[in-house]
Design a protein around this motif. Structure first.
Motif, PDB file in Angstrom:
ATOM      1  N   CYS A 184       0.831  -1.212   0.000  1.00 13.36           N
ATOM      2  CA  CYS A 184       0.000   0.000   0.000  1.00 13.36           C
ATOM      3  C   CYS A 184       0.862   1.257   0.000  1.00 13.36           C
ATOM      4  CB  CYS A 184      -0.940  -0.005   1.207  1.00 13.36           C
ATOM      5  SG  CYS A 184      -2.238  -1.263   1.136  1.00 13.36           S
ATOM      6  N   LEU A 185       1.988   1.210   0.706  1.00 13.60           N
ATOM      7  CA  LEU A 185       2.915   2.347   0.664  1.00 13.60           C
ATOM      8  C   LEU A 185       3.461   2.538  -0.755  1.00 13.60           C
ATOM      9  CD1 LEU A 185       5.012   1.907   3.947  1.00 13.60           C
ATOM     10  CD2 LEU A 185       3.231   3.606   3.483  1.00 13.60           C
ATOM     11  N   GLY A 186       3.779   1.430  -1.417  1.00 13.08           N
ATOM     12  CA  GLY A 186       4.225   1.527  -2.804  1.00 13.08           C
ATOM     13  C   GLY A 186       3.143   2.075  -3.713  1.00 13.08           C
ATOM     14  N   LEU A 187       1.899   1.665  -3.459  1.00 13.59           N
ATOM     15  CA  LEU A 187       0.770   2.174  -4.230  1.00 13.59           C
ATOM     16  C   LEU A 187       0.604   3.678  -4.000  1.00 13.59           C
ATOM     17  CD1 LEU A 187      -1.473   1.130  -6.117  1.00 13.59           C
ATOM     18  CD2 LEU A 187      -2.918   0.871  -4.085  1.00 13.59           C
ATOM     19  N   LEU A 188       0.820   4.120  -2.763  1.00 18.87           N
ATOM     20  CA  LEU A 188       0.768   5.546  -2.445  1.00 18.87           C
ATOM     21  C   LEU A 188       1.843   6.305  -3.217  1.00 18.87           C
ATOM     22  CD1 LEU A 188      -0.149   7.999  -0.723  1.00 18.87           C
ATOM     23  CD2 LEU A 188       1.493   7.239   1.015  1.00 18.87           C
ATOM     24  N   PHE A 189       3.059   5.761  -3.257  1.00 21.04           N
ATOM     25  CA  PHE A 189       4.163   6.400  -3.983  1.00 21.04           C
ATOM     26  C   PHE A 189       3.842   6.514  -5.469  1.00 21.04           C
ATOM     27  CE2 PHE A 189       8.014   5.654  -6.530  1.00 21.04           C
ATOM     28  CZ  PHE A 189       8.726   6.822  -6.232  1.00 21.04           C
ATOM     29  N   LEU A 190       3.383   5.432  -6.075  1.00 21.15           N
ATOM     30  CA  LEU A 190       3.052   5.454  -7.500  1.00 21.15           C
ATOM     31  C   LEU A 190       1.887   6.395  -7.781  1.00 21.15           C
ATOM     32  CD1 LEU A 190       3.357   1.637  -8.292  1.00 21.15           C
ATOM     33  CD2 LEU A 190       5.001   3.440  -8.853  1.00 21.15           C
ATOM     34  N   GLY A 191       0.908   6.428  -6.878  1.00 24.14           N
ATOM     35  CA  GLY A 191      -0.219   7.335  -7.047  1.00 24.14           C
ATOM     36  C   GLY A 191       0.206   8.794  -6.981  1.00 24.14           C
ATOM     37  N   LEU A 192       1.117   9.115  -6.060  1.00 21.94           N
ATOM     38  CA  LEU A 192       1.627  10.479  -5.973  1.00 21.94           C
ATOM     39  C   LEU A 192       2.327  10.883  -7.261  1.00 21.94           C
ATOM     40  CD1 LEU A 192       3.050  10.601  -2.330  1.00 21.94           C
ATOM     41  CD2 LEU A 192       1.135  11.922  -3.237  1.00 21.94           C
ATOM     42  N   ARG A 193       3.118   9.981  -7.806  1.00 18.75           N
ATOM     43  CA  ARG A 193       3.827  10.299  -9.051  1.00 18.75           C
ATOM     44  C   ARG A 193       2.838  10.539 -10.194  1.00 18.75           C
ATOM     45  NH1 ARG A 193       9.272   7.641 -10.798  1.00 18.75           N
ATOM     46  NH2 ARG A 193       9.063   9.536 -12.026  1.00 18.75           N
ATOM     47  N   ARG A 194       1.804   9.705 -10.273  1.00 16.98           N
ATOM     48  CA  ARG A 194       0.815   9.884 -11.339  1.00 16.98           C
ATOM     49  C   ARG A 194       0.077  11.216 -11.200  1.00 16.98           C
ATOM     50  NH1 ARG A 194      -0.062   4.215 -10.710  1.00 16.98           N
ATOM     51  NH2 ARG A 194      -1.697   4.642  -9.190  1.00 16.98           N
ATOM     52  N   GLN A 195      -0.326  11.554  -9.972  1.00 17.38           N
ATOM     53  CA  GLN A 195      -1.051  12.802  -9.765  1.00 17.38           C
ATOM     54  C   GLN A 195      -0.171  14.011 -10.050  1.00 17.38           C
ATOM     55  OE1 GLN A 195      -4.309  13.262  -9.155  1.00 17.38           O
ATOM     56  NE2 GLN A 195      -4.497  11.037  -9.416  1.00 17.38           N
ATOM     57  N   LEU A 196       1.086  13.948  -9.639  1.00 16.55           N
ATOM     58  CA  LEU A 196       1.997  15.057  -9.917  1.00 16.55           C
ATOM     59  C   LEU A 196       2.223  15.212 -11.414  1.00 16.55           C
ATOM     60  CD1 LEU A 196       4.616  14.506  -7.065  1.00 16.55           C
ATOM     61  CD2 LEU A 196       3.133  16.496  -7.344  1.00 16.55           C
ATOM     62  N   ALA A 197       2.371  14.090 -12.114  1.00 12.70           N
ATOM     63  CA  ALA A 197       2.563  14.150 -13.567  1.00 12.70           C
ATOM     64  C   ALA A 197       1.355  14.777 -14.252  1.00 12.70           C
ATOM     65  CB  ALA A 197       2.824  12.752 -14.117  1.00 12.70           C
ATOM     66  N   LYS A 198       0.150  14.421 -13.797  1.00  9.42           N
ATOM     67  CA  LYS A 198      -1.061  14.987 -14.404  1.00  9.42           C
ATOM     68  C   LYS A 198      -1.144  16.491 -14.163  1.00  9.42           C
ATOM     69  CE  LYS A 198      -3.943  10.829 -14.093  1.00  9.42           C
ATOM     70  NZ  LYS A 198      -5.152  10.233 -13.452  1.00  9.42           N
ATOM     71  N   ARG A 199      -0.848  16.911 -12.938  1.00  5.68           N
ATOM     72  CA  ARG A 199      -0.932  18.342 -12.620  1.00  5.68           C
ATOM     73  C   ARG A 199       0.113  19.147 -13.384  1.00  5.68           C
ATOM     74  NH1 ARG A 199      -4.226  19.595  -8.414  1.00  5.68           N
ATOM     75  NH2 ARG A 199      -5.028  17.860  -7.181  1.00  5.68           N
ATOM     76  N   ILE A 200       1.323  18.584 -13.503  1.00  5.41           N
ATOM     77  CA  ILE A 200       2.381  19.275 -14.238  1.00  5.41           C
ATOM     78  C   ILE A 200       2.005  19.401 -15.708  1.00  5.41           C
ATOM     79  CG2 ILE A 200       4.767  19.056 -15.039  1.00  5.41           C
ATOM     80  CD1 ILE A 200       5.398  17.800 -12.303  1.00  5.41           C
TER      81      ILE A 200
END
Length: 353
Positions: A184-200
């Motif tokens: 779940c921590l890994g899923l959180l990390f990957l989710g953060l990267r995806r959300q940051l990429a979308k916002r950027i």
């Protein structure tokens, strides 16, 4: 490795190399991340190519892939400069992406040089054929010293084997639960990267403001919680031995901050490795859970979470297991096995739905 250590000590102080917060002047601690962010942004705006991630380098070297990918690997000074700046500026990233890419580029460059010289006659066969072997020997020596320095592991942290069936069953249950927690921590990390990429992408932000923004964030976090900066490999043993933080809430905060900062750095041009920040972040969270709830065995929590988060991110169980064994020096080995399998299974489950 020597250059990284020397420059880090020069900017942040010798105390930092021992795993403790920097004793450098406060103004310098603010200026270094912001200055490195400015330098990274200016280099990117000038056309410098960012340092590829470790997974990208592996993909280019995969013999099953198109050979044209290997032709794209050319020695680039920008990779070294951007990788060094991100490390020296306090980014929550590890050195493995920079080291692996540099060694790969140098090795392929020497192979191309050898091929060109072989066309001209005997020079390559007689004098230059030993160069790849020599460079490989130096690289192996450097990596061994690197493991000695960056994989210090849990020295002095006692591991207690279960002394009864009920204790063993309890450890097994916790390993299963916490291995899934690591996933779940890994899923959180990957989710953060995806959300940051979308916002950027949505904001269409250029590399310069992104890099400077991350430098400012790192400078501010350094004021609030300095142990969240850098990859944290020097901090593993003192952190888990209670020499840096003694409270559960502080350990949990540092762990989540390090994972979040790693995602931020990788998304905004501060490129580097993700292994050590994820390892240290998961280990801090495991130690924090152990202290917050005394019924959770600390060694099981640390090993299961560390293996689980890596297995989730890398989408396979065996490399995370080996890395966990090396870094933690075999600490709570059964929990590392279970954590790797649980993180990998969670990845497969999420990918299939």
């Amino acid at each position: 490795m020597a250059a990284i250590s020397f420059l880090t000590s020069l900017g942040w102080g010798d105390q930092f190399l021992k795993g403790f917060p920097s004793q450098a002047p406060f103004v310098l601690q603010l200026l270094i991340p912001i200055s490195c962010g400015l330098a990274i942004g200016l280099l990117r705006r000038a056309g410098a190519e960012p340092l590829p991630e470790l997974i990208e380098t592996f993909a280019q070297l995969d013999p099953k892939q198109d050979q044209k990918l290997q032709l794209e690997i050319q020695p680039k000074l920008s990779h070294i400069l951007l990788g060094l700046l991100a490390l020296l500026g306090g980014g929550s990233i590890g050195p493995e992406a920079l080291l692996s890419r540099s060694l790969t580029e140098w090795q392929l460059g020497l192979q191309r040089l050898k091929t060109k010289l072989a066309i001209g006659g005997r020079l390559a066969k007689g004098y230059w054929s030993w160069l790849p072997g020599l460079i490989g020997g130096f690289a192996g020596f450097a990596l061994l010293k690197g493991f000695d320095r960056f994989g210090g592991g849990e020295q002095g942290v006692i591991f207690l084997w279960p002394n009864s069936f009920s204790q063993g069953a309890s450890n097994l249950a916790w390993a299963l639960l916490l291995g899934a927690g690591g996933g779940c921590l890994g899923l959180l990390f990957l989710g953060l990267r995806r959300q940051l990429a979308k916002r950027i992408k949505r904001c269409q932000a250029s590399p310069l403001p992104l890099a400077i923004f991350t430098g400012v964030v790192l400078a501010l976090v350094n004021i609030w919680q300095p142990l969240a900066l850098f990859s944290g490999e020097q901090q593993l043993s003192p952190l888990l031995q209670g020499e840096l933080l003694n409270r559960a809430d502080q350990l949990l905060l540092v762990g989540f901050l390090k994972i979040a900062l790693c995602a931020l750095c990788l998304s905004t041009g501060w490129m580097g490795g993700l292994f050590f920040p994820l390892i240290i972040g998961a280990a801090a969270i495991g130690q924090g859970l152990h202290q917050a709830a005394g019924i959770i065995p600390g060694e099981v929590a640390i090993s299961a979470l560390v293996a689980g988060i890596q297995a989730m991110v890398l989408a396979q169980p065996w490399v995370p297991f080996v890395i966990t064994v090396v870094v933690l020096k075999g600490h709570a080995l059964p929990a590392a096995v279970i954590g790797s399998l649980m993180g990998w299974r969670l990845n497969r489950y999420v990918r299939d739905i």
